[in-house]
Design a protein around this motif. Sequence first.
Motif, short mmCIF file in Angstrom:
data_model
loop_
_atom_site.label_atom_id
_atom_site.label_comp_id
_atom_site.label_asym_id
_atom_site.label_seq_id
_atom_site.Cartn_x
_atom_site.Cartn_y
_atom_site.Cartn_z
N ASP A 66 0.80 -1.22 0.00
CA ASP A 66 0.00 0.00 0.00
C ASP A 66 0.84 1.28 0.00
OD1 ASP A 66 -2.35 -1.52 0.08
OD2 ASP A 66 -2.25 -1.67 2.27
N ASP A 67 2.16 1.14 -0.01
CA ASP A 67 3.02 2.32 0.00
C ASP A 67 3.14 2.93 -1.39
OD1 ASP A 67 3.42 1.72 2.64
OD2 ASP A 67 5.53 1.16 2.45
N GLY A 68 3.49 4.22 -1.43
CA GLY A 68 3.72 4.91 -2.69
C GLY A 68 5.20 4.92 -3.05
N PHE A 69 5.49 5.35 -4.28
CA PHE A 69 6.87 5.40 -4.78
C PHE A 69 7.10 6.66 -5.60
CE2 PHE A 69 6.25 0.83 -4.22
CZ PHE A 69 7.43 0.45 -3.61
N LEU A 70 8.32 7.18 -5.49
CA LEU A 70 8.84 8.17 -6.41
C LEU A 70 10.25 7.74 -6.74
CD1 LEU A 70 8.65 10.90 -7.93
CD2 LEU A 70 9.63 11.97 -5.88
N GLY A 71 10.47 7.30 -7.99
CA GLY A 71 11.77 6.80 -8.38
C GLY A 71 12.32 7.53 -9.58
N GLU A 72 13.63 7.63 -9.66
CA GLU A 72 14.26 8.36 -10.76
C GLU A 72 13.93 7.75 -12.11
OE1 GLU A 72 18.47 10.31 -12.19
OE2 GLU A 72 18.53 8.72 -10.68
N GLU A 73 13.82 6.44 -12.17
CA GLU A 73 13.62 5.80 -13.47
C GLU A 73 12.16 5.53 -13.78
OE1 GLU A 73 16.13 6.26 -15.01
OE2 GLU A 73 17.52 6.44 -13.35
N GLY A 74 11.25 6.23 -13.10
CA GLY A 74 9.86 6.19 -13.52
C GLY A 74 8.86 5.68 -12.51
N ALA A 75 9.30 5.06 -11.41
CA ALA A 75 8.35 4.58 -10.41
C ALA A 75 7.60 5.78 -9.82
CB ALA A 75 9.08 3.82 -9.31
N ALA A 76 6.27 5.77 -9.92
CA ALA A 76 5.48 6.89 -9.42
C ALA A 76 4.07 6.40 -9.11
CB ALA A 76 5.44 8.02 -10.44
N THR A 77 3.83 6.10 -7.84
CA THR A 77 2.50 5.70 -7.40
C THR A 77 2.19 6.42 -6.09
OG1 THR A 77 3.41 3.77 -6.23
CG2 THR A 77 2.62 3.42 -8.48
N GLU A 78 0.93 6.74 -5.89
CA GLU A 78 0.53 7.51 -4.70
C GLU A 78 0.53 6.65 -3.44
OE1 GLU A 78 -0.03 10.77 -4.26
OE2 GLU A 78 0.69 11.00 -6.31
N GLY A 79 -0.03 5.46 -3.52
CA GLY A 79 -0.15 4.63 -2.33
C GLY A 79 -1.28 5.11 -1.44
N THR A 80 -1.61 4.30 -0.45
CA THR A 80 -2.70 4.64 0.48
C THR A 80 -2.28 4.57 1.94
OG1 THR A 80 -3.44 2.32 0.44
CG2 THR A 80 -4.46 3.83 -1.15
N SER A 81 -1.04 4.21 2.22
CA SER A 81 -0.59 3.99 3.60
C SER A 81 -0.08 5.25 4.29
CB SER A 81 0.52 2.94 3.62
OG SER A 81 1.68 3.45 2.98
N GLY A 82 0.20 6.31 3.51
CA GLY A 82 0.85 7.49 4.07
C GLY A 82 2.36 7.44 4.00
N VAL A 83 2.91 6.30 3.56
CA VAL A 83 4.36 6.14 3.39
C VAL A 83 4.68 6.17 1.90
CG1 VAL A 83 6.34 4.58 3.67
CG2 VAL A 83 4.65 4.82 5.51
N ARG A 84 5.69 6.97 1.55
CA ARG A 84 6.18 7.00 0.17
C ARG A 84 7.68 6.78 0.17
NH1 ARG A 84 6.21 12.01 -4.16
NH2 ARG A 84 7.68 12.85 -2.62
N TRP A 85 8.14 5.95 -0.76
CA TRP A 85 9.56 5.65 -0.91
C TRP A 85 10.13 6.51 -2.03
CZ3 TRP A 85 11.82 2.23 2.47
CH2 TRP A 85 10.95 1.46 3.24
N VAL A 86 11.23 7.18 -1.74
CA VAL A 86 11.90 8.06 -2.71
C VAL A 86 13.23 7.40 -3.06
CG1 VAL A 86 12.71 10.39 -3.19
CG2 VAL A 86 10.74 10.05 -1.69
#
Length: 271
Positions: A66-86
């Motif tokens: 349920d976590d989100g992602f922001l990645g240099e090579e295109g990973a980009a999801t919002e997620g629903t847990s309040g946690v985002r991985w950069v």
Amino acid sequence: MTDALHKELLELAQEAARSAGALLRDGRPADLAVARTKSSPIDVVTEMDIAAEKLITDLISAARPDDGFLGEEGAATEGTSGVRWVIDPLDGTVNYLYGLPTWAVSIAAEQDGETVVGVVAAPMRGETYHAVRGGGAWAVGAWEGERALSCRPAPPLDQALVSTGFNYVTEVRTHQAGVVARLVPLLRDIRRGGSAAVDLCDVACGRLDGYFERGLHAWDFAAGDLIAREAGALTGGRPGDRPSRDLTVAASPGVFEPLQHLLENLGAWHD
């Protein structure tokens, strides 16, 4: 955020960074080539950048779907847990392409927009740096056990060793070179390592008095910024601002403010 969640996020980031670092170190093909370019023909992405990001996101998603992602090579999801991985799966791609050792895997976890965990693995150094917000900064390496990190005591600015980096857009790097030319006589010296994440960790380790760069993205500095701050360094952007694409600065207290204001006066952030 609970201590248990801190621990879970840290251990997951460490596992992902360790696995991606091993893939990059041991799986680098002899005929490694550029897969595509980004901001300019010299701003490159290799097949290994892409493979490392997929390894990281797959590993984290399996544990925390349920976590989100922001990645240099295109990973980009919002997620629903309040946690985002950069995530920067390979910070220092040009170094890696040429076989130079200064590159790293950078993974940060944000909670409600604030970075709470940062891990930077530098496999060719045999070192990994990590921090949890409020828990100090630490590293493992050739020494025994974990080592607490602490930035250097602040020297006068004219005795400070400061690192920087350059953008891949010709007009921007030309301006940056002009700023550095005016800055060099005012410092002990300038270093240019080629990895923002490693430079920020070197500030945390006391190997540099300061670091600045224009044009960074969140994935370039998210983990290293937390590690530097937890080691006692100050970080920011232009005066009064947080690190951003305009300017990112990290330095020992006593070096930070004069360096930041000098960069402002030199127009280090200008187009």
